[in-house]
Design an enzyme around this catalytic site. Structure first.
Site, short mmCIF file in Angstrom:
data_model
loop_
_atom_site.label_atom_id
_atom_site.label_comp_id
_atom_site.label_asym_id
_atom_site.label_seq_id
_atom_site.Cartn_x
_atom_site.Cartn_y
_atom_site.Cartn_z
N HIS A 1 -46.11 -29.97 87.37
CA HIS A 1 -45.91 -29.54 85.97
C HIS A 1 -44.51 -29.80 85.45
CE1 HIS A 1 -49.82 -27.73 85.93
NE2 HIS A 1 -49.52 -26.87 86.89
N ASP B 1 -55.45 -31.03 91.95
CA ASP B 1 -55.12 -29.64 91.61
C ASP B 1 -55.95 -29.25 90.38
OD1 ASP B 1 -52.54 -27.56 91.99
OD2 ASP B 1 -53.37 -27.57 89.95
N HIS C 1 -55.03 -27.65 87.79
CA HIS C 1 -54.27 -27.69 86.54
C HIS C 1 -53.89 -29.13 86.22
CE1 HIS C 1 -53.54 -23.58 88.11
NE2 HIS C 1 -53.71 -23.25 86.84
N ASP D 1 -56.11 -25.13 94.44
CA ASP D 1 -56.65 -24.12 93.54
C ASP D 1 -57.94 -24.62 92.89
OD1 ASP D 1 -55.29 -26.06 92.13
OD2 ASP D 1 -53.89 -24.68 91.14
N TYR E 1 -54.07 -20.43 95.47
CA TYR E 1 -53.67 -19.02 95.35
C TYR E 1 -54.60 -18.05 96.04
CZ TYR E 1 -50.90 -21.67 92.19
OH TYR E 1 -50.09 -22.66 91.70
ZN ZN Z 1 -52.66 -25.70 90.01
#
Ligand code: ZN
Length: 575
Positions: free
Chosen positions: A58, A95, A97, A188, A228
């Site tokens: 990110h 991932d 995200h 995740d 997570y």
């Molecule tokens: Zn992520």
């Protein structure tokens, strides 16, 4: 800075927290990623996973974001280009995200192909960016080199992930032909994760990893990103590392085919990229937008009702899933049954013919028995007549009620003695293959140019054979090379041998005819775990073959759901 100052400083950025040690940890994480690239590029190690914190995908050139400080993977890609002269880098971001930092770093750069799937929910999920949608394809010279697959629903499963690999990522990746593959390996996206809320099981990462291991001559570097749920994360990391080490992947059981929402995303992505990639040239257009809008409204209503009833909170708690199955690599990875005068290929064990078993079929049966008991992982036999040798193998395996995937490459006629009751699935790739399938379990793939057109052959493998094979989930793969497969280059054959090892716990038996003795070495190398060589940059496939493959795929998708790539085709949409 004091903790108080740091807290204030962090407010400038989105979703980050700074501690006095953050800078040191972040530089160590980026440095570890670079060390991994060094190890792989110098050939000291074949592949690897950098287990680092903080993650990176990110963060931007001058801004931390989303728990990330330095963009480990983007920096690693630049480093590989500058230090090792790597021309093309593929970044796969699995991932859950969107790695917007990676997208921003390379969106106008055609030397880096960035692929990301991510929870999006029509821009309602963090980072809630318009540019995370499928129509952000890259800019200027980089147009076509940024592939976003938005997940507009939670609960995506193994089939959804595999369908995107088969029908978007892999064809494009093979056409792009990277010199190095980097993975933003966030877990995740696995079941149980409170951020992702997806339902893919940890096993799936064995397959995602395996499917990338034959690109770039096997040069594959994974860098840890999110994850997570500690149970799900550790299981996923474990199967990923086992796969990198060459252990067989668990069987991909119960693939139901992609869901409607996933199909809609796949269709949109393929449509957005069809003008950039020849492998997607025949992709359908995007679905009408009203379809999506209408559905979003319905979904929102459903969701609100659920929330009011408190179901959403309940469904998050107490998710359970089976432990990933593990399989120890047998003492013998590759057994070869070859004429005495031939030297035993590196990494293989000559299969000592039993004193009592003097006929070939007896020997093959013994070999199969050892594969069943997992004493041998895979095998290669040179035989006088492949068609004749196939029969007892198929008979033996089906007598044990095990499903067998039979892949025939070449050959002039329909192999006889194939059961049609589902105990075997035959995929026959040849220029002489019949045009029409005779039943659900005999699938002819007719390539006019024989197998000499590598692009057409690759397309047949990635978008037709692999989806069929994964959905069928065999206990044994029998790969045969028949005469009349002229023109197929060794590299393409090795890709096939390697990719098929993702199935059936790696139990693959290859039969080649005496006239193909020269194939023993490359086949044995692929069976014993060497990555297949790169196929080079693939030109556009022969139009006729390509259209025939597409017709075949469309015709078969009523029976085989993993072949679906768009919502209309599946028929369920109208009801
Ligand atoms: Zn992520």
């Amino acid at each position: 800075m004091t903790l108080e100052d740091l807290r204030e400083f962090a407010l400038v950025y989105g979703c980050v927290y700074f501690h006095p040690n953050s800078y040191r940890c972040a530089t160590l994480a980026a440095g570890a990623a670079l060390q991994l690239v060094d190890g792989v590029m110098t050939g000291r190690v074949r592949n690897g996973l950098a287990l680092v914190r903080p993650p990176g995908h990110h963060s931007m050139r001058s801004a931390a974001n989303g728990f990330c400080v330095f963009n480990n993977v983007a920096i690693a890609a630049k480093y590989a280009q500058q230090k090792y002269g790597v021309q093309r880098v593929l970044i796969v971001d699995w991932d859950i995200h969107h790695g917007q930092g990676v997208q921003y770093a390379f969106e106008d750069d055609p030397s880096v192909l960035y692929f990301s799937w991510h929870r999006y929910e029509h821009q309602k999920f963090w980072p809630e960016l318009r540019e995370s949608d499928y129509d952000s394809v890259g800019k200027d010279k980089g147009a076509g080199f940024n592939i976003n697959v938005p997940w507009n629903k939670v609960g995506m499963q193994n089939s959804d992930y595999l369908a995107v690999f088969f029908h978007v990522l892999l064809p494009v990746a093979y056409e792009f032909c990277p010199d190095l593959v980097l993975v933003c390996a966030g877990f995740d996206s696995a079941i149980g994760d409170p951020e992702g809320e997806m339902c893919a099981t940890p096993d799936i990462f064995a397959h995602l990893t395996h499917l990338l291991m034959n690109l770039a001559g096997g040069k594959l570097c994974l860098m840890l990103e999110g994850g997570y749920n500690l149970t799900s994360l550790s299981q996923s990391v474990c199967v990923t590392v086992r796969t990198l080490l060459g252990d067989p992947a668990p069987r991909p059981a119960n693939l139901q085919g992609p869901c409607q929402s996933a199909l809609e995303s796949i269709q949109c992505v393929r449509a957005a990229h069809r003008k950039y990639w020849s492998c997607l040239k025949l992709a359908a257009g995007a679905p009408p937008s009203e379809v999506s809008t209408k559905r979003i409204k319905l979904e929102e209503k459903e969701r609100e009702e659920k929330l009011q009833r408190g179901e959403a909170a309940d469904s998050k708690a107490g998710i359970t899933w089976p432990q990933p199955q593990t399989c120890v690599l047998p003492p013998v990875r590759t057994a070869v049954v070859i004429p005495e005068e031939m030297a035993c290929p590196d990494g293989c064990k000559r299969f000592n013919l039993s004193q009592h078993a003097d006929s070939l079929s007896d020997n093959l049966t013994v070999l199969l028995g050892k594969m069943e008991k997992n004493e041998i992982c895979n095998g290669l036999a040179v035989v006088g007549d492949v068609s004749m040798a196939m029969a007892p193998v198929i008979q033996h395996a089906t007598s044990l009620k095990q499903r067998v995937l039979v892949v025939c490459v070449g050959g002039t006629e329909v192999p006889s003695h194939l059961p049609e009751d589902g105990t075997t699935l035959t995929v026959h790739i040849s220029k002489e293959a019949p045009e029409e399938p005779s039943c659900k379990y005999y699938i002819p793939v007719r390539l006019k140019n024989s197998c000499g057109d590598t692009s057409g052959f690759a397309q047949a493998i990635l978008s037709v054979l692999l989806p069929l094979a994964y959905e069928y989930d065999p206990a044994l793969v029998l790969l045969t090379r028949l005469p009349g497969s002229g023109g197929l280059n060794d590299g393409a054959w090795q890709q096939l041998v390697s990719l098929l090892q993702g199935l059936a716990w790696g139990h693959v038996l290859v039969l080649v005819q005496e006239c193909h003795k020269a194939l023993v070495k490359p086949t044995a190398a692929a069976l014993s775990g060497s990555p297949a060589p790169s196929l080079g940059r693939l030109p556009a496939p022969v139009v006729e073959d390509f259209e025939a493959l597409e017709r075949l795929r469309v015709r078969l998708q009523a029976d085989w759901m993993l072949l679906r790539t768009s919502v209309q085709e599946s028929g369920a949409e109208d009801n």
